[in-house]
Design a protein around this motif. Structure first.
Motif, PDB file in Angstrom:
ATOM      1  N   SER A 167     -42.061   9.787   9.131  1.00 19.35           N
ATOM      2  CA  SER A 167     -42.016   9.937   7.687  1.00 19.35           C
ATOM      3  C   SER A 167     -41.283   8.542   7.043  1.00 19.35           C
ATOM      4  O   SER A 167     -41.546   8.212   5.927  1.00 19.35           O
ATOM      5  CB  SER A 167     -41.026  11.039   7.472  1.00 19.35           C
ATOM      6  OG  SER A 167     -40.550  11.526   6.275  1.00 19.35           O
ATOM      7  N   PHE A 168     -40.156   8.138   7.618  1.00 17.02           N
ATOM      8  CA  PHE A 168     -39.239   6.910   7.075  1.00 17.02           C
ATOM      9  C   PHE A 168     -40.476   5.654   7.111  1.00 17.02           C
ATOM     10  O   PHE A 168     -40.605   4.942   5.979  1.00 17.02           O
ATOM     11  CB  PHE A 168     -38.139   6.680   7.799  1.00 17.02           C
ATOM     12  CG  PHE A 168     -37.122   7.633   7.646  1.00 17.02           C
ATOM     13  CD1 PHE A 168     -36.849   8.169   6.591  1.00 17.02           C
ATOM     14  CD2 PHE A 168     -36.473   7.843   8.653  1.00 17.02           C
ATOM     15  CE1 PHE A 168     -35.794   9.193   6.154  1.00 17.02           C
ATOM     16  CE2 PHE A 168     -35.158   8.988   8.544  1.00 17.02           C
ATOM     17  CZ  PHE A 168     -35.078   9.405   7.336  1.00 17.02           C
ATOM     18  N   ALA A 169     -41.269   5.590   8.054  1.00 19.37           N
ATOM     19  CA  ALA A 169     -41.996   4.428   7.944  1.00 19.37           C
ATOM     20  C   ALA A 169     -43.248   4.435   6.918  1.00 19.37           C
ATOM     21  O   ALA A 169     -43.677   3.800   6.401  1.00 19.37           O
ATOM     22  CB  ALA A 169     -42.760   4.423   9.488  1.00 19.37           C
ATOM     23  N   ALA A 170     -43.904   5.839   6.952  1.00 18.54           N
ATOM     24  CA  ALA A 170     -44.731   6.057   6.027  1.00 18.54           C
ATOM     25  C   ALA A 170     -44.325   6.051   4.523  1.00 18.54           C
ATOM     26  O   ALA A 170     -45.002   5.328   3.560  1.00 18.54           O
ATOM     27  CB  ALA A 170     -45.350   7.588   6.140  1.00 18.54           C
ATOM     28  N   SER A 171     -42.873   6.356   4.124  1.00 16.06           N
ATOM     29  CA  SER A 171     -42.508   6.103   2.703  1.00 16.06           C
ATOM     30  C   SER A 171     -42.370   4.598   2.465  1.00 16.06           C
ATOM     31  O   SER A 171     -42.549   4.306   1.573  1.00 16.06           O
ATOM     32  CB  SER A 171     -41.103   6.901   2.947  1.00 16.06           C
ATOM     33  OG  SER A 171     -40.254   6.671   1.647  1.00 16.06           O
ATOM     34  N   THR A 172     -41.801   3.781   3.395  1.00 16.21           N
ATOM     35  CA  THR A 172     -41.758   2.566   3.275  1.00 16.21           C
ATOM     36  C   THR A 172     -43.196   1.823   3.039  1.00 16.21           C
ATOM     37  O   THR A 172     -43.355   1.193   2.177  1.00 16.21           O
ATOM     38  CB  THR A 172     -41.260   1.775   4.370  1.00 16.21           C
ATOM     39  OG1 THR A 172     -39.924   2.545   4.635  1.00 16.21           O
ATOM     40  CG2 THR A 172     -40.890   0.271   4.064  1.00 16.21           C
ATOM     41  N   ALA A 173     -44.219   2.165   3.857  1.00 18.69           N
ATOM     42  CA  ALA A 173     -45.382   1.542   3.674  1.00 18.69           C
ATOM     43  C   ALA A 173     -46.112   2.006   2.199  1.00 18.69           C
ATOM     44  O   ALA A 173     -46.744   1.361   1.639  1.00 18.69           O
ATOM     45  CB  ALA A 173     -46.536   1.953   4.678  1.00 18.69           C
ATOM     46  N   ILE A 174     -45.894   3.223   1.866  1.00 22.20           N
ATOM     47  CA  ILE A 174     -46.660   3.664   0.459  1.00 22.20           C
ATOM     48  C   ILE A 174     -46.104   2.852  -0.594  1.00 22.20           C
ATOM     49  O   ILE A 174     -46.532   2.544  -1.508  1.00 22.20           O
ATOM     50  CB  ILE A 174     -46.232   5.168   0.411  1.00 22.20           C
ATOM     51  CG1 ILE A 174     -47.252   5.818   1.465  1.00 22.20           C
ATOM     52  CG2 ILE A 174     -46.768   5.819  -1.002  1.00 22.20           C
ATOM     53  CD1 ILE A 174     -47.045   7.372   1.457  1.00 22.20           C
ATOM     54  N   GLY A 211     -39.817  -0.775  -6.039  1.00 21.06           N
ATOM     55  CA  GLY A 211     -40.330  -0.688  -4.813  1.00 21.06           C
ATOM     56  C   GLY A 211     -39.250  -1.345  -3.681  1.00 21.06           C
ATOM     57  O   GLY A 211     -39.416  -1.066  -2.598  1.00 21.06           O
ATOM     58  N   VAL A 212     -38.768  -2.568  -3.826  1.00 21.74           N
ATOM     59  CA  VAL A 212     -37.696  -3.132  -3.233  1.00 21.74           C
ATOM     60  C   VAL A 212     -36.536  -2.284  -2.711  1.00 21.74           C
ATOM     61  O   VAL A 212     -36.238  -2.083  -1.622  1.00 21.74           O
ATOM     62  CB  VAL A 212     -37.489  -4.365  -3.806  1.00 21.74           C
ATOM     63  CG1 VAL A 212     -35.985  -5.065  -2.941  1.00 21.74           C
ATOM     64  CG2 VAL A 212     -38.301  -5.444  -3.620  1.00 21.74           C
ATOM     65  N   PHE A 213     -36.077  -1.521  -3.638  1.00 22.84           N
ATOM     66  CA  PHE A 213     -34.881  -0.645  -3.714  1.00 22.84           C
ATOM     67  C   PHE A 213     -35.404   0.511  -2.636  1.00 22.84           C
ATOM     68  O   PHE A 213     -34.315   0.727  -1.645  1.00 22.84           O
ATOM     69  CB  PHE A 213     -34.288  -0.431  -4.795  1.00 22.84           C
ATOM     70  CG  PHE A 213     -33.392  -1.262  -5.426  1.00 22.84           C
ATOM     71  CD1 PHE A 213     -32.149  -1.608  -4.939  1.00 22.84           C
ATOM     72  CD2 PHE A 213     -33.724  -1.604  -6.611  1.00 22.84           C
ATOM     73  CE1 PHE A 213     -31.461  -2.651  -5.439  1.00 22.84           C
ATOM     74  CE2 PHE A 213     -32.884  -2.800  -7.318  1.00 22.84           C
ATOM     75  CZ  PHE A 213     -31.612  -3.073  -6.796  1.00 22.84           C
ATOM     76  N   THR A 214     -36.364   1.226  -2.959  1.00 22.87           N
ATOM     77  CA  THR A 214     -36.820   2.420  -2.336  1.00 22.87           C
ATOM     78  C   THR A 214     -37.261   2.139  -0.758  1.00 22.87           C
ATOM     79  O   THR A 214     -36.916   2.530   0.216  1.00 22.87           O
ATOM     80  CB  THR A 214     -37.846   3.457  -2.903  1.00 22.87           C
ATOM     81  OG1 THR A 214     -38.848   2.072  -3.190  1.00 22.87           O
ATOM     82  CG2 THR A 214     -37.227   3.814  -4.116  1.00 22.87           C
TER      83      THR A 214
END
Length: 333
Positions: A167-174, A211-214
């Motif tokens: 979930s965390f990896a997908a959120s970062t990639a999106i 995008g950088v912050f999230t």
């Protein structure tokens, strides 16, 4: 040498971390509430989709914060001295995870919708890539919410670690994919008008900043969950992650040019009156009053190169009509 933290759980890295996360979340919620107030105050003519999205996001954010405060109160006050009770995952934590997934996916979907529209203007394929990434993140989020409901104690999180990490990896990639795609299409939308290019550059800066912050917060949640599995620092960071998503979207909506309201125009006209003794009041000329409002481009009205006029026919059209036709189809954003 192992990179994993072997430090035993203490009061500081469990309840202390959760309490600090709750305190900072309250501050960020105040910022998002102010952003929502500014949005409804300065953009009353926005479409129903934007108004409902901002209002629903604020309600979800308020519910998420309420669950955060309740869970902190439950573990820190009601469960004070009850070591065995601190091992249980209460219902508020499980509902908190589900709402967190909904908020993140909703914000990412709203961003993906704008990328999809820009992709249609430029006949690109990045819109399909962003849509596929968001749909994949939606599936992972549903799995995470379901897996969270199946565990009852904190030690069981090891059994669903794959879902949390995904979930965390997908959120970062999106977030990265959406930011790159949006900036790419915004850059292609630049033309010869300097004022228009300046507005597009501002949108690109906001997009990259959000995008950088999230992405940084999602990576921090991922790393703390993997490297420090014996504490709740990752849970405190998830409190901040939700607030950052809501703040990024509302800040983006408020970054647009504000349309003048009737009361503001009347007040400005009164302040422009110059009174001289023995003579009637005269007004200072205001160049902004005579500037056309038809060329307002913002986050909702993102311009794109027009293909409605060919080079051969464009030479036979007068300059004002050409400029009007060039950006006419972008107004339905």
């Amino acid at each position: 040498m192992s990179v994993y933290s072997t430090q035993a759980p203490t009061l500081g890295n469990t309840l202390g971390a959760v309490f600090l996360g709750m305190a900072i979340s309250c501050i960020l919620f105040g910022v998002s509430t102010l952003q929502v107030y500014f949005y409804f105050h300065y953009y009353p003519t926005d479409g129903r989709l934007h108004k409902l999205s901002v209002g629903f996001l604020w309600l979800l954010d308020a519910t998420h914060l309420s669950l955060t405060i309740y869970s902190t109160y439950h573990y820190g006050v009601l469960g004070f001295g009850n070591v065995d009770g601190l091992q249980d995952i209460i219902w508020a934590i499980k509902l908190h995870t589900a709402i967190n997934v909904i908020i993140v996916l909703m914000v990412q979907s709203l961003y993906a919708y704008r990328v999809w529209l820009l992709s249609g203007y430029h006949h690109g394929v990045l819109g399909y890539l962003v849509a596929a990434a968001v749909l994949g993140g939606f599936a992972i989020g549903i799995v995470l919410a379901y897996e969270t409901c199946t565990i009852s104690v904190w030690s069981d999180t090891a059994s669903i670690s794959w879902a949390v990490q995904a979930s965390f990896a997908a959120s970062t990639a999106i977030d990265i994919v959406i930011s790159v795609a949006m900036c790419y299409y915004l850059r292609k939308s630049k033309g010869a008008e300097l004022r228009l290019n300046s507005r597009i550059s501002t949108l690109m800066q906001y997009t990259l900043s959000c995008g950088v912050f999230t992405s940084a917060c999602s990576l921090a949640c991922l790393f703390t969950f993997i490297l420090m599995p014996n504490n709740l620092i990752f849970l405190a960071l998830t409190y901040l992650l939700t607030r950052l998503y809501v703040n990024s979207f509302t800040a983006m909506m408020n970054a647009r040019q504000r349309a003048p309201r009737p009361e503001d125009t009347e007040t400005f006209m009164m302040s422009n009156q110059v009174f001289t003794y023995g003579s009637p009041p005269r007004s200072i000329p205001d160049p902004e009053r005579h500037r056309s409002r038809d060329h307002k481009f913002d986050w909702v009205d993102v311009p794109a190169p027009s293909r409605s006029l060919s080079n051969a026919s464009a030479s036979t059209v007068h300059a004002p009509e050409l400029h009007k036709a060039e950006y006419a189809y972008t107004r339905h954003w």
